[in-house]
Motif scaffolding. Structure first.
Motif, PDB file in Angstrom:
ATOM      1  N   ILE A   1      -1.483 -11.706  -0.758  1.00  0.00           N
ATOM      2  CA  ILE A   1      -2.273 -12.299  -1.838  1.00  0.00           C
ATOM      3  C   ILE A   1      -2.439 -13.784  -1.563  1.00  0.00           C
ATOM      4  O   ILE A   1      -1.624 -14.404  -0.876  1.00  0.00           O
TER       5      ILE A   1
ATOM      6  N   ASP B   1       0.867  -1.168   0.000  1.00  0.00           N
ATOM      7  CA  ASP B   1       0.000   0.000   0.000  1.00  0.00           C
ATOM      8  C   ASP B   1       0.910   1.226   0.000  1.00  0.00           C
ATOM      9  O   ASP B   1       1.696   1.408   0.925  1.00  0.00           O
TER      10      ASP B   1
ATOM     11  N   ASP C   1      -4.285  -3.921  -6.117  1.00  0.00           N
ATOM     12  CA  ASP C   1      -3.875  -4.478  -4.817  1.00  0.00           C
ATOM     13  C   ASP C   1      -2.366  -4.654  -4.666  1.00  0.00           C
ATOM     14  O   ASP C   1      -1.862  -5.753  -4.474  1.00  0.00           O
TER      15      ASP C   1
ATOM     16  N   THR D   1       0.377  -0.138  -5.374  1.00  0.00           N
ATOM     17  CA  THR D   1      -0.899   0.237  -5.970  1.00  0.00           C
ATOM     18  C   THR D   1      -0.835   1.673  -6.465  1.00  0.00           C
ATOM     19  O   THR D   1      -0.156   2.510  -5.871  1.00  0.00           O
TER      20      THR D   1
ATOM     21  N   ILE E   1       0.574  -6.003   1.168  1.00  0.00           N
ATOM     22  CA  ILE E   1      -0.777  -6.423   0.819  1.00  0.00           C
ATOM     23  C   ILE E   1      -0.708  -7.907   0.474  1.00  0.00           C
ATOM     24  O   ILE E   1      -0.175  -8.285  -0.569  1.00  0.00           O
TER      25      ILE E   1
END
Length: 441
Positions: A263, A254, A349, A372, A261
């Motif tokens: 996944i 971020d 993301d 992002t 972030i």
């Protein structure tokens, strides 16, 4: 589509027109440009690592990378930062990135492949209703009255973001549930009246195309087996379906906080319904292959005929700003420094990716950063500024090649080439038995 990072000041005429027919048929540009071909080009390339470091700082990204090909051969690459947050793990050409909306171009290639193979009853203008079961056309926009089209939503409109559909897909556990929700929507504008970026439109395109594939191939299987595998894109996939694939992806953050972030894998053979618009993952090496294929400098006739590649890239829906357009390949086109550029930005993301193609210069590139982006504001902050600097030195190098090639011809022939090259498509010059020059165009 998101704004580009260029201004009208960049839309200046190029110093001269380089005729593509001359280049392709006389093979003036058969050899790729070398990094040290000119002082200006070498200066631009040497500045790229510092530009990437600046991007990483601005975007709070742990990594950024850039790879450029010219005439299908590597011109330059640079990988900065670390693949693992707070760990010194180098980023390489084999590092995985989520390419987000760059996935859309794979869906468009699938569209043209099926069209060429004769699987679409009305070609690109096949209505969704002809193929998709349970399809209900959304309500027309307000104020259209009797001017509402009776054609029905077409595949071409979905590919060019000219459908009038809202931006995002509705949530649903089944395709029928999603289609029912789309049928309850209202169009933003009449089909082809304008453009509006729509993830929903491209998702619908991919899932509609599934219905006409031979042997009932899903979008996932088509992209993996009919596009990626023939092109040799071994580090790519339609979505992250396993934890092993997730492990290949660099850490994304971020930008506001610098926080990781996370996944996760899909853990199933079919991705989520919206995957055709944004779930593909790839590597810099594979995306260099991909962008070269789209630029037409790497031929793969088993995927698309070269003429279809040109058609897909150049068939445009001009946007209201009158300086940019969307192609049938969902590529976003803009005129910069005298050349049409074809671009695609992806943001999702913790990842941003961008391809840019300048076909007349044989240039194709991929840029990415593990952060992002603000999809409504900063556009392609990594790749496009570099492209803007590359166009002029490449223009000068290729122009010199053209001039040198002209000098090697007899004076009369060189004069004829100069007169005929713009639009005439001179392909061969031969000396006839009577000593005259014969021109084939």
């Amino acid at each position: 589509p998101p704004p580009y990072t260029f201004s009208l000041d960049q839309s200046i005429p190029c110093p001269r027109d380089l005729d593509d027919t001359w280049y392709s048929q006389r093979k003036v540009d058969a050899a790729p440009v070398l990094p040290n071909a000119s002082t200006a080009l070498a200066g631009v390339l040497s500045s790229i690592p510092e530009m990437l470091d600046g991007n990483m700082k601005t975007l709070n990204a742990p990594s950024a990378m850039f790879i450029a090909y010219q005439n299908g051969k590597k011109l330059f690459e640079s990988y900065r930062g670390t693949a693992r947050l707070h760990k010194a793990v180098p980023v390489t050409a084999s590092s995985g990135f989520r390419i987000a909306s760059n996935s859309k171009v794979f869906t468009s290639v699938m569209l043209f492949m099926l069209r060429d193979a004769g699987h679409l009853p009305q070609g690109l203008d096949t209505p969704v209703a002809t193929i998709m079961p349970n399809w209900v056309e959304p309500a027309p926009p307000m104020g259209t009255g009797g001017r509402q089209s009776k054609r029905g939503l077409t595949l071409r409109a979905l590919a060019t973001h000219a459908s009038g559909l809202p931006r995002e897909c509705p949530h649903g556990h089944t395709e029928k549930e999603i289609l029912d929700k789309i049928g309850q929507m209202k169009m933003l504008f009449p089909q082809y009246a304008s453009t509006a970026y729509s993830n929903l439109g491209v998702s619908l395109l991919g899932r509609t195309l599934e219905k006409v594939t031979p042997d009932g191939l899903t979008w996932e299987d088509w992209v993996a087996n009919k596009i990626m595998r023939p092109l040799g894109m071994k580090g790519s996939g339609p979505c992250l379906r396993t934890e092993a694939e997730v492990a290949t992806i660099v850490d994304g953050v971020d930008p506001a906080t610098g926080a990781l972030i996370p996944i996760h894998s899909q853990n199933k053979s079919v991705c989520n319904w919206g995957a055709p618009a944004g779930e593909v993952f790839s590597t810099p090496h594979d995306m260099a292959i991909w962008s070269s294929f789209l630029a037409g400098t790497m031929h793969a006739p088993d995927v698309l005929d070269p003429s279809t590649v040109n058609e897909m890239r150049n068939s445009l829906m001009v946007q209201p700003d009158a300086i940019s357009a969307v192609s049938g390949g969902t590529l976003e086109s803009a005129f910069s420094h005298g050349r049409w550029t074809f671009n695609k930005l992806g943001c999702l993301d913790g990842y941003r990716s961008a391809i840019t193609i300048v076909p007349q210069l044989g240039l194709s590139l991929f840029a990415a950063a593990a952060s992002t982006c603000d999809i409504y504001g900063d556009g392609d902050a990594v790749g496009f500024p570099i492209v803007s600097k590359l166009i002029q030195p490449l223009e000068e190098i290729l122009t010199k090649r053209f001039d040198d090639a002209q000098k090697s011809l007899p004076p009369t022939a060189a004069d004829l080439i100069g007169r005929y090259k713009c639009g005439a498509g001179v392909s061969t010059i031969a000396k006839a038995s009577d000593g005259t020059l014969q021109i084939d165009r």
